[in-house]
Design a protein around this motif. Structure first.
Motif, mmCIF file in Angstrom:
data_model
loop_
_atom_site.group_PDB
_atom_site.id
_atom_site.type_symbol
_atom_site.label_atom_id
_atom_site.label_comp_id
_atom_site.label_asym_id
_atom_site.label_seq_id
_atom_site.Cartn_x
_atom_site.Cartn_y
_atom_site.Cartn_z
ATOM 1 N N ARG A 28 0.840 -1.202 0.000
ATOM 2 C CA ARG A 28 0.000 0.000 0.000
ATOM 3 C C ARG A 28 0.878 1.257 0.000
ATOM 4 N N ASP A 88 3.974 2.295 11.070
ATOM 5 C CA ASP A 88 3.226 1.035 11.155
ATOM 6 C C ASP A 88 4.098 -0.175 10.831
ATOM 7 N N ARG A 225 -5.147 -5.339 15.975
ATOM 8 C CA ARG A 225 -6.251 -4.375 15.968
ATOM 9 C C ARG A 225 -5.728 -2.954 16.160
ATOM 10 N N LEU A 228 -3.952 -1.861 12.920
ATOM 11 C CA LEU A 228 -4.906 -1.601 11.843
ATOM 12 C C LEU A 228 -5.638 -0.279 12.049
ATOM 13 N N LEU A 229 -5.931 0.057 13.284
ATOM 14 C CA LEU A 229 -6.556 1.349 13.560
ATOM 15 C C LEU A 229 -5.613 2.500 13.223
ATOM 16 N N GLU A 230 -4.338 2.325 13.509
ATOM 17 C CA GLU A 230 -3.359 3.362 13.172
ATOM 18 C C GLU A 230 -3.204 3.492 11.659
ATOM 19 N N VAL A 231 -3.207 2.353 10.962
ATOM 20 C CA VAL A 231 -3.144 2.396 9.502
ATOM 21 C C VAL A 231 -4.355 3.124 8.942
ATOM 22 N N GLN A 232 -5.527 2.835 9.517
ATOM 23 C CA GLN A 232 -6.741 3.510 9.066
ATOM 24 C C GLN A 232 -6.631 5.022 9.259
ATOM 25 N N LYS A 233 -6.096 5.449 10.375
ATOM 26 C CA LYS A 233 -5.940 6.888 10.620
ATOM 27 C C LYS A 233 -4.974 7.514 9.624
ATOM 28 N N LEU A 235 -4.417 6.438 6.572
ATOM 29 C CA LEU A 235 -4.990 6.423 5.225
ATOM 30 C C LEU A 235 -6.164 7.381 5.076
ATOM 31 N N ASP A 236 -6.840 7.673 6.159
ATOM 32 C CA ASP A 236 -8.054 8.486 6.109
ATOM 33 C C ASP A 236 -7.691 9.966 6.046
#
Length: 465
Positions: A28, A88, A225, A228-233, A235-236
């Protein structure tokens, strides 16, 4: 027995899943980087095209705002790539290193500890289970033997040829079989009872080792978990204030586009409102009457050897007057074999055909905007529409007719390819009309039979006798 291996294998799977998650994030991040690079290249290319193209005014600025948006978004995606790899990816890598310890003989320490714990907890119960299986097997064999002995005894009673002694033996066999069945059954029940008594302790010991594995796996699941939450932050971008500001600013720039303002600017700068330089009376000057004055303004530079000279039979008889290689002064930087093409991209070396087509579109637009439209004109400007020769080399209808007394028919001695728009091209043996005599730089003005007027080297021709 042995089904604990599924739980032990889960530990090895946890290490592999860490690698999978790191690879996933790495891919990614690479996509984010490529996207950012493509946005930057797109913005750079189209920004140049729009700036050099014919669009102007506030609409041009609104258009360019999209390229600014792409550059800013590109920076944000590069930041996303950096966060994915530097935060990450490294976090997973470090956690994996701390959670899994490799052994010298291969495998992981955590896997071996779990397997040893399960085997130790299961060993006593597995031993008793083996005894139960053996006792059951012996009991079932005794039962089979008893049934067989009873069957033989029943059949012997119906056989009159069997003597009493043989019948007695069969009856004794039945008795012994029944006693064996009782003994094996008792032993089977006893071993089964012992197994049942050992089962609670066995379950407790196995549960204890299993809970240790569960705790280890819980740490991994919770860590995943969290990552993944840090990755989401990362990417968002919708929650990034600067990302929202980019599109708020883009909307404002588009809304500032004003057609009335652009039309007013064009009228003032390119239309009737622009400053005029109307023709006025000018005194005669020797410089104004010189047709070749533009060439005289050129700075002296290295001579350019003109090639492709073909001698005619008439020229051979005058070896001292002409030479096979002539040099003329010129400030042009192009070689004789090539001339500047305004539609060609100078940075397009090695590009594909499709890229050249794209660049051709870009350069057409650039060429159109970069054309100069002077407010005043003279016969010395190369792009003057009223000069003696237009872009196609046709005769200017506003020029006064040249005096017939000055026109002389000449014949070309060599091939000559015009290097600039105001120069003629001809082949050895072609005839043309000399309109003006040779100037100080060695150039003459002439007219071809097709009506094209331009300059040519004076020593490339000779008068027709």
């Amino acid at each position: 027995v042995g089904n604990y291996k599924r739980t032990v294998k889960r530990i090895d799977d946890g290490h592999r899943l860490c690698n999978d998650l790191m690879n996933c994030i790495h891919e990614r991040a690479r996509i984010e980087k490529v996207y950012a690079q493509q946005l930057t290249e797109w913005a750079k290319r189209w920004k140049q095209l729009v700036e050099k193209g014919p669009q102007y005014g506030t609409v041009e600025r609104a258009w360019c705002a999209f390229m600014s948006e792409a550059e800013k978004v590109s920076e944000l995606h590069l930041e996303v790539k950096g966060s994915l790899m530097n935060e990450d990816f490294e976090k997973i890598k470090n956690w994996q290193k701390e959670a899994f310890h490799k052994q010298m003989m291969g495998g992981f320490k955590e896997t071996k500890e779990a397997e040893d714990g399960f085997r130790k907890a299961q060993k006593p119960w597995a031993k008793k289970l083996k005894e139960v299986e053996a006792a059951k097997k012996a009991y079932h064999a005794a039962c089979k033997e008893e049934k067989l002995a009873i069957s033989r005894e029943t059949n012997s009673k119906a056989d009159p040829a069997l003597n009493p002694e043989q019948l007695k033996k069969l009856q004794d066999k039945v008795e012994r079989s029944k006693q064996d069945v009782l003994k094996t059954k008792e032993k089977y029940e006893k071993s089964l009872k012992e197994l049942d008594n050992a089962t609670p302790q066995y379950m407790e010991n196995m549960e204890q080792v299993f809970e240790q594995c569960q705790q280890f796996e819980e740490k991994r699941l919770r860590f995943f978990r969290e990552v993944l939450l840090e990755v989401q932050k990362h990417l968002d971008l919708s929650n990034v204030a600067s990302y929202k500001n980019i599109y708020r600013e883009l909307e404002q720039n588009i809304k500032t586009a004003d057609a009335v303002e652009d039309l007013r600017w064009f009228r003032a700068n390119q239309g009737p409102g622009m400053s005029m330089n109307w023709p006025q009376f000018e005194e005669w000057s020797a410089d104004l009457n010189r047709t070749l004055s533009r060439r005289e303004k050129k700075k002296a530079s290295d001579g350019v050897t003109l090639t492709g000279i073909n001698q005619t039979g008439e020229q051979v008889s005058q070896p001292n007057k002409h030479s096979s290689s002539l040099s003329v002064q010129s400030n042009t930087v192009q070689s004789v074999q090539s001339s500047y093409n305004p539609f060609e991209d100078e940075e397009d070396t090695g590009s594909t055909v499709s890229e050249k087509e794209d660049n051709k579109i870009k350069n057409v637009s650039s060429y159109e905007k970069n054309q100069s439209y002077p407010t005043d004109w003279s016969d010395e400007e190369s792009n003057n529409p009223f000069s003696s020769t237009d872009a196609n080399g046709d005769t200017n209808p506003f020029d006064e007719d040249t005096s017939p007394a000055m026109e002389v028919r000449v014949r070309a001695l060599y091939d000559y390819e015009g290097q600039e728009q105001d120069e003629l091209s001809f082949k050895a043996g072609d005839e043309l009309t000399k309109m003006e005599n040779e100037d100080e730089q060695g150039w003459c003005k002439g007219r071809l039979d097709n009506g094209q007027v331009g300059l040519y080297p004076a020593n490339y021709v000779e008068p027709i006798q």
